[in-house]
Design an enzyme around this catalytic site. Structure first.
Site, PDB file in Angstrom:
ATOM      1  CG  MET A 299      -2.067  -1.130   1.254  1.00 20.44           C
ATOM      2  SD  MET A 299      -3.442  -1.082   2.049  1.00 20.44           S
ATOM      3  CE  MET A 299      -2.939  -0.450   3.643  1.00 20.44           C
ATOM      4  N   GLY A 300       2.180   1.005  -0.447  1.00 21.81           N
ATOM      5  CA  GLY A 300       3.121   2.282  -0.548  1.00 21.81           C
ATOM      6  C   GLY A 300       3.630   2.788   0.812  1.00 21.81           C
TER       7      GLY A 300
ATOM      8  CG  HIS B 199       7.114  -1.250   2.107  1.00 19.32           C
ATOM      9  ND1 HIS B 199       7.075  -0.455   2.793  1.00 19.32           N
ATOM     10  CD2 HIS B 199       5.820  -1.875   1.857  1.00 19.32           C
ATOM     11  CE1 HIS B 199       5.616  -0.464   3.182  1.00 19.32           C
ATOM     12  NE2 HIS B 199       5.086  -1.198   2.671  1.00 19.32           N
TER      13      HIS B 199
ATOM     14  N   GLY C  12       5.320  -9.596   4.699  1.00 16.46           N
ATOM     15  CA  GLY C  12       6.117  -9.195   5.701  1.00 16.46           C
ATOM     16  C   GLY C  12       5.451 -10.050   6.872  1.00 16.46           C
TER      17      GLY C  12
ATOM     18  CG  ASP D 118       1.054  -6.936   8.266  1.00 16.81           C
ATOM     19  OD1 ASP D 118       0.138  -6.145   8.882  1.00 16.81           O
ATOM     20  OD2 ASP D 118       1.764  -6.218   7.390  1.00 16.81           O
TER      21      ASP D 118
ATOM     22  CD  GLN E  66      -1.466  -8.694   4.711  1.00 21.39           C
ATOM     23  OE1 GLN E  66      -2.297  -7.825   4.940  1.00 21.39           O
ATOM     24  NE2 GLN E  66      -0.321  -8.304   4.430  1.00 21.39           N
TER      25      GLN E  66
ATOM     26  CB  SER F 279       3.061   2.612   6.299  1.00 20.61           C
ATOM     27  OG  SER F 279       3.620   1.990   5.376  1.00 20.61           O
ATOM     28  NE  ARG F 280      -2.792   1.856   9.774  1.00 23.32           N
ATOM     29  CZ  ARG F 280      -2.996   0.881   8.968  1.00 23.32           C
ATOM     30  NH1 ARG F 280      -2.447  -0.273   9.019  1.00 23.32           N
ATOM     31  NH2 ARG F 280      -4.373   0.863   8.275  1.00 23.32           N
TER      32      ARG F 280
HETATM   33  O1  PAF Z   1       0.198  -5.418   3.711  1.00 25.47           O
HETATM   34  C1  PAF Z   1      -0.486  -4.845   2.863  1.00 25.47           C
HETATM   35  O2  PAF Z   1       0.215  -3.658   2.694  1.00 25.47           O
HETATM   36  C2  PAF Z   1      -1.718  -4.954   2.501  1.00 25.47           C
HETATM   37  O3  PAF Z   1      -2.853  -5.729   3.155  1.00 25.47           O
HETATM   38  C3  PAF Z   1      -1.649  -5.938   1.109  1.00 25.47           C
HETATM   39  C4  PAF Z   1      -1.114  -7.266   1.270  1.00 25.47           C
HETATM   40  C5  PAF Z   1      -0.730  -4.867   0.214  1.00 25.47           C
HETATM   41  C6  PAF Z   1      -3.159  -5.774   0.378  1.00 25.47           C
HETATM   42  O4  PAF Z   1      -3.619  -4.518   0.154  1.00 25.47           O
END
Ligand code: PAF
Length: 282
Positions: free
Chosen positions: A30-31, A37, A147, A150, A153, A186-187
């Site tokens: 998400m940049g 990253h 990563g 998360d 995720q 990023s937060r």
């Molecule tokens: O981890 C993230 O930045 C987001 O959840 C992802 C995997 C790019 C999905 O939008």
């Protein structure tokens, strides 16, 4: 590095690469890039012939009162960092490009999305699974990098890939931390200097848990109690959840045996931060 904004163009470019036998590594993001990253991009570069990174702040994974609008964005700097990291294609779709028309199609992974962050952010993992499925169908990568910060995720996406037979290998990459131990996110941009200092408690509490396990403690309740006490000393940080759970099912466990995940989320003013560690007890 080629920057592409449409699905049609990225498909055409990557079909060419695939035809010439290239292995595609994909880093969805998400940049607002940081070292975390970059470590994903470097790993992709090591493993694959062509590296694709996407930047897409995905609206479907944010709740109505969450920070979709405020989420930090800096395309110019991200572009420079991606290029320096050796990314070959930067995919920057718009919301309209990714979600044209009425949104009626979603991907759901059950059970493991209802605990930890999923319990606090209803719909979040549905949004993540949906956008990652779409991106996999667009990019058709051989490997995709996420990563371990998360952690949930990562587990959810591995389950999704298995459940829907996506032809891609999910690769987890270790959390990158600042020198003082704060997990890169990023937060972290939301944190003022005092809040940033206070946020170190997340990592400190995980180190405390790790030490307890090393010293023979096997009771989840006792470890959680010590961690919670530490958080009580830091008024700027509100612990949202703390879980000691199985590394695959993510269900709570009462005793440390084998590899176990310790995961937590906390709020430091408007920043919601997460961190975790995998510990091992015999
Ligand atoms: O981890 C993230 O930045 C987001 O959840 C992802 C995997 C790019 C999905 O939008």
């Amino acid at each position: 590095m080629k920057t592409i904004t449409t699905i049609k163009e990225i498909r055409a470019a990557l079909n060419q690469e695939k035809k010439s036998g290239k292995r595609i590594g994909f880093v969805p993001t998400m940049g607002y890039f940081h070292e975390g990253h970059l470590s994903l991009m470097h790993k992709a570069k090591e493993d694959c012939d062509v590296v694709v990174t996407s930047i897409f702040v995905n609206p479907t994974q944010f709740g109505p009162s969450e920070d979709f609008e405020a989420y930090p964005r800096d395309l110019k700097n991200d572009s420079k960092m991606a290029e320096e990291a050796g990314v070959d294609y930067l995919f920057l779709p718009s919301v309209e490009e990714m979600y044209p028309g009425e949104r009626l199609t979603y991907v759901n992974v059950e059970k493991i999305t209802k605990v930890l962050c999923g319990a606090k952010r209803p719909g979040h993992f549905q949004g993540v699974a949906t956008v990652v499925s779409k991106l996999f169908n667009i990019i058709k990568p051989d490997f995709a990098y996420f990563g371990e910060k998360d952690y949930q995720q990562l587990v959810v996406l591995k389950k999704m890939v298995k459940g829907l037979n996506f032809d891609v290998q999910i690769v987890g990459v270790p959390t990158v931390r600042d020198k003082d131990g704060l997990a890169m996110s990023s937060r972290n941009k939301y944190l003022g200097p005092k809040e940033r200092e206070a946020a170190l408690i997340l990592n400190k509490s995980l180190i405390l848990a790790q030490e307890m396990v090393k010293n023979g403690e096997r009771s989840s309740a006792k470890i959680k109690k010590s961690m919670t006490k530490l958080f009580e000393k830091e008024p700027l940080v509100n612990l949202e959840y703390l879980s000691i759970c199985d590394i695959i099912s993510l269900q709570e466990i009462s005793g440390i045996k084998g590899k176990v995940l310790i995961a937590l989320a906390a709020r430091v003013r408007k920043a919601r931060l997460i961190d975790n560690i995998v510990v091992e007890g015999n």
